[in-house]
Design a protein around this motif. Structure first.
Motif, PDB file in Angstrom:
ATOM      1  N   ILE A 192     -27.238  17.932 -47.912  1.00  0.00           N
ATOM      2  CA  ILE A 192     -26.391  19.006 -47.347  1.00  0.00           C
ATOM      3  C   ILE A 192     -26.427  20.199 -47.808  1.00  0.00           C
ATOM      4  O   ILE A 192     -26.991  20.550 -48.923  1.00  0.00           O
ATOM      5  CB  ILE A 192     -24.701  18.485 -47.530  1.00  0.00           C
ATOM      6  CG1 ILE A 192     -24.320  18.249 -48.837  1.00  0.00           C
ATOM      7  CG2 ILE A 192     -24.862  17.031 -46.629  1.00  0.00           C
ATOM      8  CD1 ILE A 192     -23.061  18.012 -49.029  1.00  0.00           C
ATOM      9  N   ILE A 193     -25.828  21.217 -47.140  1.00  0.00           N
ATOM     10  CA  ILE A 193     -25.840  22.466 -47.811  1.00  0.00           C
ATOM     11  C   ILE A 193     -24.314  23.105 -47.855  1.00  0.00           C
ATOM     12  O   ILE A 193     -23.737  22.755 -46.744  1.00  0.00           O
ATOM     13  CB  ILE A 193     -26.685  23.623 -46.898  1.00  0.00           C
ATOM     14  CG1 ILE A 193     -28.297  23.111 -47.237  1.00  0.00           C
ATOM     15  CG2 ILE A 193     -26.487  24.914 -47.319  1.00  0.00           C
ATOM     16  CD1 ILE A 193     -29.207  23.969 -46.200  1.00  0.00           C
ATOM     17  N   THR A 194     -23.959  23.517 -48.969  1.00  0.00           N
ATOM     18  CA  THR A 194     -22.615  23.834 -48.932  1.00  0.00           C
ATOM     19  C   THR A 194     -22.323  25.387 -48.998  1.00  0.00           C
ATOM     20  O   THR A 194     -23.340  25.878 -49.280  1.00  0.00           O
ATOM     21  CB  THR A 194     -21.903  23.208 -50.064  1.00  0.00           C
ATOM     22  OG1 THR A 194     -22.367  23.702 -51.315  1.00  0.00           O
ATOM     23  CG2 THR A 194     -22.139  21.606 -49.912  1.00  0.00           C
ATOM     24  N   PHE A 195     -21.011  25.941 -48.741  1.00  0.00           N
ATOM     25  CA  PHE A 195     -20.591  27.376 -48.900  1.00  0.00           C
ATOM     26  C   PHE A 195     -20.500  27.761 -49.967  1.00  0.00           C
ATOM     27  O   PHE A 195     -20.756  28.880 -50.551  1.00  0.00           O
ATOM     28  CB  PHE A 195     -19.572  27.357 -47.721  1.00  0.00           C
ATOM     29  CG  PHE A 195     -19.636  28.727 -47.183  1.00  0.00           C
ATOM     30  CD1 PHE A 195     -20.496  29.095 -46.572  1.00  0.00           C
ATOM     31  CD2 PHE A 195     -18.334  29.485 -47.429  1.00  0.00           C
ATOM     32  CE1 PHE A 195     -20.401  30.510 -46.074  1.00  0.00           C
ATOM     33  CE2 PHE A 195     -18.633  30.854 -47.188  1.00  0.00           C
ATOM     34  CZ  PHE A 195     -19.436  31.223 -46.123  1.00  0.00           C
ATOM     35  N   GLU A 245     -16.207  26.263 -45.494  1.00  0.00           N
ATOM     36  CA  GLU A 245     -14.951  25.903 -45.994  1.00  0.00           C
ATOM     37  C   GLU A 245     -13.875  26.431 -45.263  1.00  0.00           C
ATOM     38  O   GLU A 245     -13.927  27.758 -44.988  1.00  0.00           O
ATOM     39  CB  GLU A 245     -14.921  25.946 -47.531  1.00  0.00           C
ATOM     40  CG  GLU A 245     -15.776  25.158 -48.240  1.00  0.00           C
ATOM     41  CD  GLU A 245     -16.053  25.669 -49.761  1.00  0.00           C
ATOM     42  OE1 GLU A 245     -15.191  26.179 -50.306  1.00  0.00           O
ATOM     43  OE2 GLU A 245     -17.284  25.525 -50.089  1.00  0.00           O
ATOM     44  N   PRO A 246     -12.615  25.919 -45.088  1.00  0.00           N
ATOM     45  CA  PRO A 246     -11.713  26.632 -44.251  1.00  0.00           C
ATOM     46  C   PRO A 246     -11.075  27.737 -45.039  1.00  0.00           C
ATOM     47  O   PRO A 246     -10.477  28.718 -44.277  1.00  0.00           O
ATOM     48  CB  PRO A 246     -10.456  25.453 -44.034  1.00  0.00           C
ATOM     49  CG  PRO A 246     -10.946  24.472 -44.998  1.00  0.00           C
ATOM     50  CD  PRO A 246     -12.273  24.581 -45.365  1.00  0.00           C
ATOM     51  N   VAL A 266     -17.032  21.883 -41.317  1.00  0.00           N
ATOM     52  CA  VAL A 266     -16.052  22.288 -42.075  1.00  0.00           C
ATOM     53  C   VAL A 266     -15.819  20.966 -43.244  1.00  0.00           C
ATOM     54  O   VAL A 266     -15.364  20.086 -42.836  1.00  0.00           O
ATOM     55  CB  VAL A 266     -14.941  22.729 -41.501  1.00  0.00           C
ATOM     56  CG1 VAL A 266     -13.814  23.029 -42.550  1.00  0.00           C
ATOM     57  CG2 VAL A 266     -15.006  24.036 -40.802  1.00  0.00           C
ATOM     58  N   LEU A 267     -15.959  21.264 -44.482  1.00  0.00           N
ATOM     59  CA  LEU A 267     -15.718  20.509 -45.509  1.00  0.00           C
ATOM     60  C   LEU A 267     -14.707  21.213 -46.331  1.00  0.00           C
ATOM     61  O   LEU A 267     -15.101  22.159 -46.960  1.00  0.00           O
ATOM     62  CB  LEU A 267     -17.107  20.228 -46.267  1.00  0.00           C
ATOM     63  CG  LEU A 267     -17.223  18.901 -46.990  1.00  0.00           C
ATOM     64  CD1 LEU A 267     -17.010  17.682 -46.214  1.00  0.00           C
ATOM     65  CD2 LEU A 267     -18.613  18.632 -47.638  1.00  0.00           C
TER      66      LEU A 267
END
Ligand SMILES: [Zn+2]
Length: 297
Positions: A192-195, A245-246, A266-267
């Motif tokens: 995964i790629i996260t923010f 992310e929110p 959104v995680l």
């Protein structure tokens, strides 16, 4: 005469003892303890550990929408909350950069750091240890246990209540962990790629591989070079799910999505949310839903 005086004497001692006992009872009942937690995830843990313990209140030091603390500077308003506090609950592991200031300014406050007993993941390059411990359910369980134990020692007259509340909340967290482990098991090893750097402990717990992080520090947009590198990486690796992310503006994630065709989901690292006992659990349940939806596609 004599027969009359003795009972009066005994009676007066009896009343003296009674009034002493009732005074000391009243004193222990009204003993107020104010706990201030550094930010949202610590606040939710403290709420659950304290719950119905008489005379104990919990407050969040930072405003509700602050999110991750990182370079957060405490305001005068935040510091006011500490003026009449007895306990300060911190994540530790470097999340609260202002911790020294609090210790220096409030030498009488009991500082409880919840990172104890958790093996830390080193950040990249010259970054320190990654402080986002609570995003892993297993770590959150350790943190809640650390807090329950520390509060039982600090406010020993309510030791059993803290232990009961801690055990109840830990049981809920263990059920959540088990559910997430069994439902995410088929997707172990997925990339995964996260923010931002919030998910290494989460990824470690559930066996995901974080292929790239779009934005290293919240609030700092990635440079054109970093953006280009991430876009390259996505193109090379095939389309990976991209998690925003929110709490943060999704402009960079949107650019990457448009350039690569990757979808943005959104995680939530649970750094903001409702003032509710089960908020962390509900946020993680929702993350579970999102992840299943992403990986089933
Ligand atoms: Zn963060």
């Amino acid at each position: 005469m004599f027969r009359c005086r003795v009972p009066a004497f005994i009676l007066s001692i009896f009343f003296m003892v009674c009034s002493f006992v009732s005074v000391s009872n009243a004193a222990s009942e009204t003993k107020e303890i104010k706990i201030v937690a550094s930010f949202y995830p610590m606040y939710i843990m403290a709420k659950n550990v304290v719950k119905d313990v008489p005379g104990v209140s919990v407050q969040n030091l930072t405003p509700p929408l602050t999110g991750c603390l990182h370079d957060y500077t405490v305001t005068t308003n935040d510091m006011k909350k500490l003026a009449d506090a007895q306990v300060f609950v911190a994540n530790g592991a470097g999340m609260e950069s202002f911790l020294d200031k609090i210790i220096a300014g409030h030498p009488n406050i009991k500082i409880i750091q919840l990172a104890g007993g958790i093996p830390l993941i080193k950040g990249e390059g010259n970054e320190g240890d990654n402080p986002h411990l609570w995003v892993s359910i297993s770590n959150a369980i350790i943190q809640v246990k650390n807090l329950g134990k520390a509060m039982g020692e600090f406010d020993s007259s309510h030791k059993e209540l803290y232990a009961k509340n801690t055990a109840n909340y830990v049981a809920k967290l263990e059920a959540l962990r088990q559910k997430m482990h069994s439902e995410l098991a088929p997707y172990k090893g997925r990339s995964i790629i996260t923010f931002h750097e919030a998910f290494p402990y989460f990824a470690q717990e559930f066996g995901f591989n974080i292929a790239a992080v779009v934005e290293r520090e919240p609030g700092s947009e990635p440079s054109a070079k970093e953006l280009a590198e991430t876009i390259d990486l996505i193109k090379k690796n095939g389309i990976l799910p991209l998690f925003s992310e929110p709490q943060y503006p999704a402009a960079a994630a949107q650019t990457i999505a448009e350039e690569t065709g990757a979808k943005v989901y959104v995680l939530d690292p649970a750094v903001t949310g409702p003032d509710d006992y089960d908020a962390y659990i509900n946020i993680m349940e929702n993350n579970l839903k999102v992840l299943k939806q992403v990986f089933q596609n």
